[in-house]
Every structure is written in C-alpha cells, then in structure tokens.
Design a protein around this motif. Structure first.
Motif, PDB file in Angstrom:
ATOM      1  N   GLN A  42       0.841  -1.205   0.000  1.00 18.87           N
ATOM      2  CA  GLN A  42       0.000   0.000   0.000  1.00 18.87           C
ATOM      3  C   GLN A  42       0.874   1.252   0.000  1.00 18.87           C
ATOM      4  O   GLN A  42       0.574   2.227  -0.689  1.00 18.87           O
ATOM      5  CB  GLN A  42      -0.903  -0.024   1.234  1.00 18.87           C
ATOM      6  CG  GLN A  42      -1.769   1.208   1.364  1.00 18.87           C
ATOM      7  CD  GLN A  42      -2.744   1.102   2.542  1.00 18.87           C
ATOM      8  OE1 GLN A  42      -3.300   0.044   2.816  1.00 18.87           O
ATOM      9  NE2 GLN A  42      -2.946   2.191   3.227  1.00 18.87           N
ATOM     10  N   ASN A  70      -2.498   5.188  15.330  1.00 19.38           N
ATOM     11  CA  ASN A  70      -2.875   6.244  14.374  1.00 19.38           C
ATOM     12  C   ASN A  70      -3.119   7.575  15.096  1.00 19.38           C
ATOM     13  O   ASN A  70      -2.673   8.627  14.643  1.00 19.38           O
ATOM     14  CB  ASN A  70      -4.157   5.834  13.622  1.00 19.38           C
ATOM     15  CG  ASN A  70      -3.975   4.538  12.849  1.00 19.38           C
ATOM     16  OD1 ASN A  70      -2.877   4.021  12.721  1.00 19.38           O
ATOM     17  ND2 ASN A  70      -5.076   3.996  12.311  1.00 19.38           N
ATOM     18  N   LYS A 101       4.118  -1.721  13.095  1.00 16.08           N
ATOM     19  CA  LYS A 101       3.776  -0.325  13.386  1.00 16.08           C
ATOM     20  C   LYS A 101       4.336  -0.014  14.772  1.00 16.08           C
ATOM     21  O   LYS A 101       4.317  -0.880  15.643  1.00 16.08           O
ATOM     22  CB  LYS A 101       2.253  -0.191  13.476  1.00 16.08           C
ATOM     23  CG  LYS A 101       1.589   0.361  12.259  1.00 16.08           C
ATOM     24  CD  LYS A 101       0.100   0.224  12.380  1.00 16.08           C
ATOM     25  CE  LYS A 101      -0.546   1.523  12.791  1.00 16.08           C
ATOM     26  NZ  LYS A 101      -2.005   1.492  12.447  1.00 16.08           N
ATOM     27  N   SER A 144      -9.449   1.270  14.358  1.00  7.56           N
ATOM     28  CA  SER A 144      -8.306   0.693  13.644  1.00  7.56           C
ATOM     29  C   SER A 144      -8.279  -0.821  13.884  1.00  7.56           C
ATOM     30  O   SER A 144      -8.144  -1.271  15.016  1.00  7.56           O
ATOM     31  CB  SER A 144      -7.012   1.346  14.151  1.00  7.56           C
ATOM     32  OG  SER A 144      -5.902   0.637  13.658  1.00  7.56           O
ATOM     33  N   VAL A 145      -8.406  -1.578  12.801  1.00 11.92           N
ATOM     34  CA  VAL A 145      -8.487  -3.029  12.970  1.00 11.92           C
ATOM     35  C   VAL A 145      -7.106  -3.688  13.108  1.00 11.92           C
ATOM     36  O   VAL A 145      -6.984  -4.757  13.695  1.00 11.92           O
ATOM     37  CB  VAL A 145      -9.237  -3.717  11.797  1.00 11.92           C
ATOM     38  CG1 VAL A 145     -10.725  -3.583  11.951  1.00 11.92           C
ATOM     39  CG2 VAL A 145      -8.783  -3.183  10.455  1.00 11.92           C
ATOM     40  N   HIS A 146      -6.090  -3.043  12.557  1.00  6.94           N
ATOM     41  CA  HIS A 146      -4.793  -3.713  12.501  1.00  6.94           C
ATOM     42  C   HIS A 146      -3.801  -3.282  13.570  1.00  6.94           C
ATOM     43  O   HIS A 146      -2.792  -3.955  13.778  1.00  6.94           O
ATOM     44  CB  HIS A 146      -4.134  -3.481  11.138  1.00  6.94           C
ATOM     45  CG  HIS A 146      -4.951  -3.992   9.991  1.00  6.94           C
ATOM     46  ND1 HIS A 146      -5.284  -5.311   9.854  1.00  6.94           N
ATOM     47  CD2 HIS A 146      -5.505  -3.351   8.935  1.00  6.94           C
ATOM     48  CE1 HIS A 146      -6.008  -5.462   8.754  1.00  6.94           C
ATOM     49  NE2 HIS A 146      -6.162  -4.300   8.182  1.00  6.94           N
ATOM     50  N   LYS A 173      -5.100  -0.906  -1.659  1.00 11.56           N
ATOM     51  CA  LYS A 173      -5.325   0.531  -1.479  1.00 11.56           C
ATOM     52  C   LYS A 173      -4.043   1.329  -1.714  1.00 11.56           C
ATOM     53  O   LYS A 173      -2.956   0.779  -1.760  1.00 11.56           O
ATOM     54  CB  LYS A 173      -5.775   0.782  -0.043  1.00 11.56           C
ATOM     55  CG  LYS A 173      -7.109   0.152   0.318  1.00 11.56           C
ATOM     56  CD  LYS A 173      -7.507   0.605   1.721  1.00 11.56           C
ATOM     57  CE  LYS A 173      -8.927   0.246   2.050  1.00 11.56           C
ATOM     58  NZ  LYS A 173      -9.095  -1.199   2.283  1.00 11.56           N
TER      59      LYS A 173
HETATM   60  N1  BYC Z   1      -5.580   5.719   3.099  1.00 11.29           N
HETATM   61  O1  BYC Z   1      -6.507  -0.761  10.913  1.00 11.29           O
HETATM   62  P1  BYC Z   1      -5.939   0.407  10.210  1.00 11.29           P
HETATM   63  C1  BYC Z   1       3.252   8.756   0.518  1.00 11.29           C
HETATM   64  C2  BYC Z   1      -6.898   1.487   5.625  1.00 11.29           C
HETATM   65  S1  BYC Z   1       2.154   8.915   1.782  1.00 11.29           S
HETATM   66  C3  BYC Z   1      -6.005   4.539   2.616  1.00 11.29           C
HETATM   67  O2  BYC Z   1      -5.543   1.557  11.062  1.00 11.29           O
HETATM   68  P2  BYC Z   1      -3.194   0.009   9.365  1.00 11.29           P
HETATM   69  C4  BYC Z   1       3.653   9.969  -0.174  1.00 11.29           C
HETATM   70  C5  BYC Z   1      -5.934   0.395   6.047  1.00 11.29           C
HETATM   71  O3  BYC Z   1      -5.097   0.007   4.991  1.00 11.29           O
HETATM   72  C6  BYC Z   1       1.799   7.287   2.226  1.00 11.29           C
HETATM   73  N2  BYC Z   1      -6.304   3.484   3.399  1.00 11.29           N
HETATM   74  O4  BYC Z   1      -4.784  -0.086   9.270  1.00 11.29           O
HETATM   75  C7  BYC Z   1       3.688  11.179   0.462  1.00 11.29           C
HETATM   76  C8  BYC Z   1      -6.904  -0.685   6.461  1.00 11.29           C
HETATM   77  O5  BYC Z   1      -7.516  -1.271   5.311  1.00 11.29           O
HETATM   78  P3  BYC Z   1      -7.137  -2.756   4.795  1.00 11.29           P
HETATM   79  C9  BYC Z   1       1.994   7.133   3.652  1.00 11.29           C
HETATM   80  C10 BYC Z   1      -6.124   3.640   4.713  1.00 11.29           C
HETATM   81  O6  BYC Z   1      -2.693  -0.705   8.168  1.00 11.29           O
HETATM   82  C11 BYC Z   1       3.971  12.320  -0.240  1.00 11.29           C
HETATM   83  C12 BYC Z   1      -8.029   0.113   7.091  1.00 11.29           C
HETATM   84  O7  BYC Z   1      -7.971   1.411   6.551  1.00 11.29           O
HETATM   85  N3  BYC Z   1       2.085   5.718   3.970  1.00 11.29           N
HETATM   86  O8  BYC Z   1       3.594   7.674   0.214  1.00 11.29           O
HETATM   87  O9  BYC Z   1      -2.691  -0.403  10.672  1.00 11.29           O
HETATM   88  C13 BYC Z   1       4.224  12.272  -1.592  1.00 11.29           C
HETATM   89  C14 BYC Z   1      -8.004   0.158   8.588  1.00 11.29           C
HETATM   90  O10 BYC Z   1      -6.919   0.913   9.074  1.00 11.29           O
HETATM   91  C15 BYC Z   1      -5.650   4.818   5.273  1.00 11.29           C
HETATM   92  C16 BYC Z   1       2.749   5.318   5.000  1.00 11.29           C
HETATM   93  O11 BYC Z   1       3.253   6.115   5.734  1.00 11.29           O
HETATM   94  C17 BYC Z   1      -5.376   5.900   4.408  1.00 11.29           C
HETATM   95  N4  BYC Z   1      -4.958   7.091   4.854  1.00 11.29           N
HETATM   96  O12 BYC Z   1      -2.851   1.599   9.356  1.00 11.29           O
HETATM   97  C18 BYC Z   1       4.203  11.055  -2.226  1.00 11.29           C
HETATM   98  C19 BYC Z   1       2.898   3.825   5.179  1.00 11.29           C
HETATM   99  N5  BYC Z   1      -5.577   4.671   6.604  1.00 11.29           N
HETATM  100  O13 BYC Z   1      -5.696  -2.680   4.366  1.00 11.29           O
HETATM  101  C20 BYC Z   1       3.937   9.891  -1.529  1.00 11.29           C
HETATM  102  C21 BYC Z   1       2.710   3.403   6.501  1.00 11.29           C
HETATM  103  C22 BYC Z   1      -5.978   3.425   6.873  1.00 11.29           C
HETATM  104  O14 BYC Z   1      -7.348  -3.688   5.942  1.00 11.29           O
HETATM  105  N6  BYC Z   1       1.377   2.872   6.611  1.00 11.29           N
HETATM  106  N7  BYC Z   1      -6.323   2.813   5.741  1.00 11.29           N
HETATM  107  O15 BYC Z   1      -8.056  -3.002   3.652  1.00 11.29           O
HETATM  108  C23 BYC Z   1       0.763   2.789   7.746  1.00 11.29           C
HETATM  109  O16 BYC Z   1       1.336   3.191   8.702  1.00 11.29           O
HETATM  110  C24 BYC Z   1      -0.608   2.174   7.823  1.00 11.29           C
HETATM  111  O17 BYC Z   1      -0.850   1.333   6.766  1.00 11.29           O
HETATM  112  C25 BYC Z   1      -1.770   3.176   7.896  1.00 11.29           C
HETATM  113  C26 BYC Z   1      -3.052   2.419   8.310  1.00 11.29           C
HETATM  114  C27 BYC Z   1      -1.506   4.301   8.882  1.00 11.29           C
HETATM  115  C28 BYC Z   1      -2.009   3.779   6.548  1.00 11.29           C
END
Ligand code: BYC
Length: 330
Positions: free
Chosen positions: A56, A237, A233, A221-223, A122
């Motif tokens: 993602q 959040n 993580k 938040s499910v995860h 996503k």
């Molecule tokens: N958008 O249980 P949760 C970048 C989904 S910026 C879409 O809290 P998790 C950039 C989540 O996937 C990118 N979907 O889940 C910047 C889950 O659905 P699924 C920043 C979202 O995974 C500037 C559901 O909601 N990425 O690249 O623990 C220029 C439940 O959520 C969002 C990172 O920093 C959202 N905003 O936490 C260019 C990566 N929020 O998968 C590029 C780090 C939640 O079960 N990622 N969902 O269907 C993370 O830390 C985590 O994946 C999240 C969500 C904070 C996004």
C-alpha cells in the motif's frame, strides 16, 4: 463501524499461551528488537500484514506522483520546475525501494500492481484529492510529506529488516520534500494578497485530508494492536495524528496562516493541541472509491500499465534470448 467492513488479517493479538513454539520464539525476537530478515521463519499473518502495508505504501508513492506531476508543466519558474521534477522522481524511487522490500516476502511487483489496478489494494486516501493551484504544491510538500514523515520516521525501527532499511533512505528524502513545500508556502504567504489567499485556500482544503492519512481513530483501527505487537507499526494512528498537529500548528502560525479548525486550542493540562477530527464518513467513502479523484487516479495507472506493455514484453524477450544463448554456450 469500519471494523466490521474490512477483512482483518489479525485484529486480535494472540496470547502467549495460544502461540506455537515458533510463534513464541518469533515474538521474543521481535521484543528483543532483533530484525526479521527474508529467510527467517515468520507467522503467515505477519507476512501478509507486511505485504499489505508495504504494498500500500509503494502504491501510494507511485500514485502520489500524479497530483504533483500535474503541475510540472505549469510551475511558475524554471527553478521550481526542476525542483518539482526531482521530487516527483524521488517518489518513483521510493516506490521502487518499497516494491523491492515487498518482493523479499514472496510477492511479485506484477502481482501487487494487478491488485492495485483491480481495486483489491489501497493507496493513501490523500491522493484522491485534486491539486487545484500552485499553492497546493506547497501544501502537499508541507502537510502531506510532513504527515508521511511523521508516519515513517518510527518505521525506520520497524521489525522487518528490508522495510526498515528502505525507510531510512525514504525519510532522508522526505524531509527535503517537506522543506521544499514549506518554502513554497512561505513565498506565497509573504506574497501578494492573491498569493496569500491561494496559500490559505490550499491549507483549508488539505488540512483534514492530511489528518486522515494517519488512518481511522484508534477505536476503529483493525490492525493496530497486532501490528504494534509485531512492531510492524510503532505508534497508534491517533498518537501520530496528535504529534503531527502539535508540530504543524506553530509552522502555520509562523506562516501567518489559519488552520481551518475553530476548536483548535493548546491544552495546558495535556501539553497537546485539542483539535477537530476529520469527517470520518468522508474518509470511508474515499476508501470505497468515492473520493473526488479515485477514478482518475486508477485510470491513469491503468493507462500507464497498458502503455508500458511493449517495454515489459521487450525486456522479457531480451532476457529470454540471453538466457537461451547462455544455455547454448554451455
Ligand atoms: N488511506 O486498521 P488500520 C506517501 C486502511 S504517503 C487509505 O488503522 P493500518 C507519499 C488500512 O489500509 C503514504 N487506506 O490499518 C507522500 C486498512 O484497510 P485494509 C503514507 C487507509 O494498516 C507524499 C483500514 O484502513 N504511507 O507515500 O494499521 C508524496 C483500517 O486501518 C488509510 C505510509 O506512511 C489511508 N490514509 O494503518 C508522495 C505507510 N488509513 O488494508 C507519496 C505506513 C488506513 O485492511 N502505513 N487505511 O483493507 C501505515 O502506517 C498504515 O498502513 C496506515 C493504516 C496508517 C495507513
């Protein structure tokens, strides 16, 4: 509510007693901050969660090029154009590091791409909002890259080695991005009344979508629980969202701009800013594909994939020809 809508890979954290020997050993290693490497044993759900999160994130970097790429031809000066071009190229690089990290978990880049294009994976909700004026390039750099850094700095300490190493490099570049965005905002905020208005308008439109980047509130938040137990993580959040608000408010004040939140107030007791939550119904609609730009973004990615088919076929044919020549020579 959303907890019921999404398919979780592991919302309940397994107790130690319910773990197998392998799982207990794995958890001990994570607790001792020993990195997990690709050939090490890992629970299936750990692998799945990482593929989901890294994939993602990789997609977000690639799709994230679209709203900014939109302004490369219209940047106000040659210098601004060169800077924006370099930033957008950096995002492509981040996507590549992350796809490579995901590949170490046994998934191919083509599989991840196919899942993105078919809507089964996503990318960050923020990129489903349009960039309407040049000031949006400032607001994206300042707020969107700022939120990304807030999310990603702790991930340098994530338990999976290839992900944490990719994150070190990405964070270095993201901090330049954030500063270039802030520099644009500064110029606009100190410019003519019309430029000031554009800067304020960009902040008004980008503020709540930026808060949404951290994901749903902790209760939805499910995860988080399992991901934090595995150190996929590091923070919840809501913790990261609060940290982002605390750091961003003084930056807005320095610019002389107003954050569009009547409830924003420093709370002496907690040492944090109190603030209004984003519209979570809007967030879930965007996740379901109903944001202002979801269709455009996916169509652009599908077109790029189709237009690039001849390159992939050519490269593959070349690789096969070389492999056949090598076999023949042996
Ligand atoms: N958008 O249980 P949760 C970048 C989904 S910026 C879409 O809290 P998790 C950039 C989540 O996937 C990118 N979907 O889940 C910047 C889950 O659905 P699924 C920043 C979202 O995974 C500037 C559901 O909601 N990425 O690249 O623990 C220029 C439940 O959520 C969002 C990172 O920093 C959202 N905003 O936490 C260019 C990566 N929020 O998968 C590029 C780090 C939640 O079960 N990622 N969902 O269907 C993370 O830390 C985590 O994946 C999240 C969500 C904070 C996004």
């Amino acid at each position: 509510m959303y907890a019921q809508m999404v398919k979780s890979t592991g919302d309940a954290v397994k107790s130690r007693e319910d773990m197998s020997d392998d799982e207990r050993h794995f958890q001990d290693k994570v607790d001792a901050n020993i990195k997990v490497e690709p050939r090490d044993w890992m629970p299936d759900d750990y692998r799945k969660t990482l593929i989901r999160q890294i994939g993602q994130h990789a997609h977000s970097e690639i799709v994230g090029q679209l709203p900014e790429g939109n302004w490369i031809t219209r940047a106000p000066t040659l210098e601004r154009k060169a800077i924006l071009l370099a930033k957008v190229q950096d995002e492509a690089g981040h996507g590549l590091y992350l796809y490579c990290a995901a590949e170490t978990l046994g998934v191919t880049r083509d599989e991840l791409t196919e899942k993105l294009l078919s809507g089964r994976m996503k990318y960050s909700s923020i990129f489903n909002y349009p960039t309407l004026t040049w000031a949006d390039m400032g607001a994206v750099g300042w707020l969107v890259d700022g939120a990304a850094i807030m999310n990603q700095v702790p991930l340098q300490r994530t338990s999976y080695g290839p992900y944490s190493r990719a994150m070190v490099r990405i964070c270095k570049e993201e901090s330049f991005h954030q500063r270039q965005g802030y520099a644009i905002m500064m110029k606009m905020a100190q410019g003519s009344p019309a430029q000031r208005k554009m800067a304020q308008d960009a902040l008004n439109r980008m503020w709540y979508p930026s808060l949404m980047m951290f994901g749903p509130s902790d209760k939805d938040s499910v995860h988080s629980a399992q991901s934090m137990a595995w150190k996929i993580k590091i923070n919840t959040n809501d913790e990261l969202r609060q940290k982002f608000v605390n750091e961003t408010v003084p930056q807005a004040e320095y610019l002389g701009l107003t954050i569009p939140d009547e409830n924003l107030k420093f709370n002496e007791e907690t040492g944090n800013y109190d603030f209004s939550q984003p519209d979570w119904d809007e967030f879930f609609e965007v996740l379901k594909g109903n944001g202002p730009c979801n269709t455009d973004r996916l169509n652009a990615r599908r077109k790029a994939w189709d237009d690039g088919a001849w390159v992939r076929e050519g490269l593959l044919a070349h690789a096969e020809k070389r492999a056949a020549a090598k076999v023949a020579a042996e």
